[in-house]
Motif scaffolding. Structure first.
Motif, mmCIF file in Angstrom:
data_model
loop_
_atom_site.group_PDB
_atom_site.id
_atom_site.type_symbol
_atom_site.label_atom_id
_atom_site.label_comp_id
_atom_site.label_asym_id
_atom_site.label_seq_id
_atom_site.Cartn_x
_atom_site.Cartn_y
_atom_site.Cartn_z
ATOM 1 N N PHE A 146 0.876 -1.182 0.000
ATOM 2 C CA PHE A 146 0.000 0.000 0.000
ATOM 3 C C PHE A 146 0.905 1.221 0.000
ATOM 4 O O PHE A 146 1.137 1.839 1.028
ATOM 5 C CB PHE A 146 -0.927 -0.019 1.222
ATOM 6 C CG PHE A 146 -2.079 -0.967 1.096
ATOM 7 C CD1 PHE A 146 -1.894 -2.331 1.209
ATOM 8 C CD2 PHE A 146 -3.374 -0.502 0.846
ATOM 9 C CE1 PHE A 146 -2.961 -3.215 1.081
ATOM 10 C CE2 PHE A 146 -4.451 -1.367 0.724
ATOM 11 C CZ PHE A 146 -4.240 -2.732 0.838
ATOM 12 N N MET A 147 1.447 1.509 -1.173
ATOM 13 C CA MET A 147 2.385 2.638 -1.292
ATOM 14 C C MET A 147 2.039 3.513 -2.484
ATOM 15 O O MET A 147 2.869 4.267 -2.975
ATOM 16 C CB MET A 147 3.821 2.124 -1.468
ATOM 17 C CG MET A 147 4.393 1.458 -0.246
ATOM 18 S SD MET A 147 6.139 1.091 -0.450
ATOM 19 C CE MET A 147 6.437 0.093 1.000
ATOM 20 N N THR A 199 2.758 3.890 5.897
ATOM 21 C CA THR A 199 2.017 5.031 6.457
ATOM 22 C C THR A 199 2.955 6.168 6.829
ATOM 23 O O THR A 199 4.114 5.947 7.186
ATOM 24 C CB THR A 199 1.196 4.615 7.700
ATOM 25 O OG1 THR A 199 0.543 5.781 8.226
ATOM 26 C CG2 THR A 199 2.064 4.002 8.789
ATOM 27 N N SER A 200 2.401 7.377 6.749
ATOM 28 C CA SER A 200 3.172 8.548 7.157
ATOM 29 C C SER A 200 3.193 8.666 8.680
ATOM 30 O O SER A 200 3.862 9.531 9.222
ATOM 31 C CB SER A 200 2.548 9.798 6.533
ATOM 32 O OG SER A 200 1.192 9.885 6.927
ATOM 33 N N HIS A 204 11.707 9.674 7.081
ATOM 34 C CA HIS A 204 12.279 10.771 6.292
ATOM 35 C C HIS A 204 13.067 11.834 7.054
ATOM 36 O O HIS A 204 13.773 12.641 6.441
ATOM 37 C CB HIS A 204 11.221 11.475 5.432
ATOM 38 C CG HIS A 204 10.424 10.543 4.575
ATOM 39 N ND1 HIS A 204 11.006 9.571 3.794
ATOM 40 C CD2 HIS A 204 9.086 10.399 4.397
ATOM 41 C CE1 HIS A 204 10.064 8.890 3.157
ATOM 42 N NE2 HIS A 204 8.896 9.362 3.518
ATOM 43 N N VAL A 230 13.484 9.133 2.369
ATOM 44 C CA VAL A 230 13.737 9.729 1.045
ATOM 45 C C VAL A 230 15.015 10.569 1.122
ATOM 46 O O VAL A 230 15.214 11.316 2.079
ATOM 47 C CB VAL A 230 12.500 10.558 0.586
ATOM 48 C CG1 VAL A 230 12.238 11.753 1.488
ATOM 49 C CG2 VAL A 230 12.642 11.005 -0.865
ATOM 50 N N PHE A 239 15.291 10.550 -3.940
ATOM 51 C CA PHE A 239 14.142 11.409 -4.266
ATOM 52 C C PHE A 239 13.820 11.339 -5.759
ATOM 53 O O PHE A 239 14.697 11.470 -6.604
ATOM 54 C CB PHE A 239 14.471 12.859 -3.861
ATOM 55 C CG PHE A 239 13.462 13.857 -4.357
ATOM 56 C CD1 PHE A 239 12.150 13.816 -3.906
ATOM 57 C CD2 PHE A 239 13.818 14.835 -5.286
ATOM 58 C CE1 PHE A 239 11.209 14.726 -4.362
ATOM 59 C CE2 PHE A 239 12.889 15.758 -5.743
ATOM 60 C CZ PHE A 239 11.587 15.703 -5.284
HETATM 61 N N1 SAH Z 1 0.869 7.747 2.206
HETATM 62 C C1 SAH Z 1 1.680 6.642 2.517
HETATM 63 C C2 SAH Z 1 1.887 5.701 1.356
HETATM 64 C C3 SAH Z 1 2.133 6.278 -0.009
HETATM 65 S S1 SAH Z 1 3.640 7.085 -0.328
HETATM 66 C C4 SAH Z 1 3.020 7.094 3.072
HETATM 67 O O1 SAH Z 1 3.288 8.289 3.049
HETATM 68 O O2 SAH Z 1 3.750 6.245 3.578
HETATM 69 C C5 SAH Z 1 4.826 5.757 -0.550
HETATM 70 C C6 SAH Z 1 6.265 6.174 -0.230
HETATM 71 O O3 SAH Z 1 6.811 7.017 -1.241
HETATM 72 C C7 SAH Z 1 6.366 6.956 1.073
HETATM 73 O O4 SAH Z 1 7.448 6.534 1.843
HETATM 74 C C8 SAH Z 1 6.597 8.347 0.554
HETATM 75 O O5 SAH Z 1 7.163 9.140 1.545
HETATM 76 C C9 SAH Z 1 7.490 8.092 -0.633
HETATM 77 N N2 SAH Z 1 7.583 9.239 -1.543
HETATM 78 C C10 SAH Z 1 6.654 10.200 -1.757
HETATM 79 N N3 SAH Z 1 7.115 11.092 -2.666
HETATM 80 C C11 SAH Z 1 8.347 10.687 -3.036
HETATM 81 C C12 SAH Z 1 9.305 11.183 -3.980
HETATM 82 N N4 SAH Z 1 9.056 12.261 -4.713
HETATM 83 N N5 SAH Z 1 10.463 10.510 -4.120
HETATM 84 C C13 SAH Z 1 10.699 9.380 -3.406
HETATM 85 N N6 SAH Z 1 9.817 8.868 -2.517
HETATM 86 C C14 SAH Z 1 8.653 9.512 -2.327
#
Ligand code: SAH
Ligand code: SF4
Length: 398
Positions: free
Chosen positions: A189-190, A226-227, A249, A292, A323
């Motif tokens: 679930f990502m 999850t965040s 993060h 990230v 990133f």
């Molecule tokens: N909302 C949930 C799941 C979806 S995001 C969460 O935040 O965990 C899935 C992952 O991708 C999270 O770890 C998120 O922080 C990361 N992510 C979001 N934007 C990103 C980016 N631009 N580059 C790399 N990872 C990113």
């Protein structure tokens, strides 16, 4: 209108369909995809049918992937005709289906109400992972995440969530394969959305996905990211307790407040307490920390050492995610050398610290690049995005 997203060298498996030109015709029949065995039993009881018939239907839907009641030959002809009249075994429509040069596939699914969400399949040597969305958009505003610039449109239902998985199984030809030969072996679930802001529907979807008499994915092959919605971590732990991934993060509240604003509500110390209480930890299963790598923001040696101190005593794996930029993003990716040094410090402390190779970048399928509506971003849009961020944070009470 054409799809404005870049598709450098990407093979289009299906055309982008503005206005849903190829969306399924409106169908008034009840969609049974996403219904639990209990819900099917209630439906059948209302039709005067015994409960074991519901079990038979459940198996057709979730074990064999059947779409057509006519195939269900162990049900009587009269019952099949009744089902055909009132019900359907639905799947989300497909607005676009792209394949990256590295084999990653991305679907832009379109639901009956016209809303869209993305799902990504990432094949690897020994596994195939499906990354599913839990919401259309997101109510949170992590500053490095593309989905965070989109407002929350709606929660996905259990049927919408398992529909992504079932349609992927259709397209990958996985229903016919035995468990051992399947291409799709894991689910995360990502995708778009915060699953723990849609906990009830996510729990219902997890129960369906994890059911050994149904979709049969097994708890250990499902990961929820999850965040850090602290109170909901307890609920998900008591329900199916999937593998846990935490979007950390940053190692100080000051920086995490900025990168992952939900931290203002549930600061790091509270998050760590909730993670230590998570049930899978008691069986020494590892938590994945997602981190990230943002150039000059959170990637120093001191950050790495503080990270190691923070997770001390928790069975952990630290997933470093370079990133992934998106149009209008304000950060740069850390250099490969920086990421290597950061990872080395963590490995020297005894933790696995894999660097996540960005996948499907040519089709904007990598982490944090998902967004259902693409847009080109200029200065005006960037200001609008900032205003939107503030508005969303106010609405989320952060
Ligand atoms: N909302 C949930 C799941 C979806 S995001 C969460 O935040 O965990 C899935 C992952 O991708 C999270 O770890 C998120 O922080 C990361 N992510 C979001 N934007 C990103 C980016 N631009 N580059 C790399 N990872 C990113
Ligand atoms: Fe939402 Fe997760 Fe993106 Fe944060 S990182 S905005 S919680 S999808």
């Amino acid at each position: 209108m054409t799809d404005p997203r870049p598709a450098y060298g990407a093979a289009e498996l299906g055309d982008f369909m503005p206005g849903g030109a190829m969306a399924p015709a409106p169908d008034e029949r009840v969609d049974v995809t996403g219904l639990s065995i209990a819900a099917l039993s209630d439906l059948f009881a209302a039709m005067g049918e015994p409960a074991f018939r519901a079990k038979q239907l459940y198996k057709w839907i979730y074990v064999r992937g059947a779409r057509d009641f006519a195939e269900m030959t162990d049900l009587s002809k009269t019952l099949r005709a009744k089902l055909e009249d009132g019900f359907r075994v639905g799947r989300p429509g497909v607005s676009a289906h792209q394949r990256s040069t590295d084999g990653t596939e991305k679907w832009l699914f379109r639901y009956a109400d016209g809303n869209e969400a993305e799902t990504v399949f990432i094949p690897d040597d020994e596994r195939g992972t499906l990354c599913v969305s839990s919401q259309v958009g997101c109510s949170l505003t992590c500053s490095f995440c593309h989905t965070g610039t989109q407002r929350l449109v709606r929660n996905l239902t259990p049927g919408d969530i398992v529909g992504q998985f079932m349609k992927a199984r259709d397209d990958l030809g996985d229903w016919e394969r035995s468990d051992a030969g399947r291409r799709l072996t894991n689910i995360v679930f990502m995708g778009m959305g915060e699953p723990l802001y849609n906990t009830d529907n996510v729990i219902a979807a997890l129960r369906l996905l994890g059911d050994g008499n149904g979709l049969g994915m097994g708890r250990r092959r499902i990961t929820l990211s999850t965040s850090g919605v602290v109170p909901e971590l307890r609920r998900i732990g008591e329900a199916l307790a999937p593998q846990l991934a935490i979007s950390l993060h940053a190692v100080t509240d000051e920086l995490r407040n900025e990168l992952v604003p939900i931290n203002r509500k549930y600061p790091i110390a509270e998050l760590m307490r909730a993670v230590r209480d998570y049930p899978t930890l008691k069986n020494a299963q590892r938590v994945t920390w997602e981190y990230v790598m943002l150039d000059g923001v959170n990637d120093s040696d001191a950050d790495a050492r503080a990270l190691v101190r923070l997770i001390e005593g928790i069975p952990s794996k630290i997933n470093l995610i370079p990133f992934n930029p998106w149009p209008g993003s304000a950060y740069e990716r850390s250099s490969d050398e920086r990421i290597r040094r950061f990872s080395r410090i963590i490995m020297d402390a005894g933790y696995a610290s894999p660097v996540r190779t960005p996948r499907g970048q040519d089709i904007l399928a990598a982490c944090g690049q998902l967004k259902s509506e693409s847009q080109r971003v200029g200065k005006r849009e960037r200001l609008a995005m900032e205003a939107m961020r503030q508005e969303k944070e106010a609405a989320a009470g952060l």
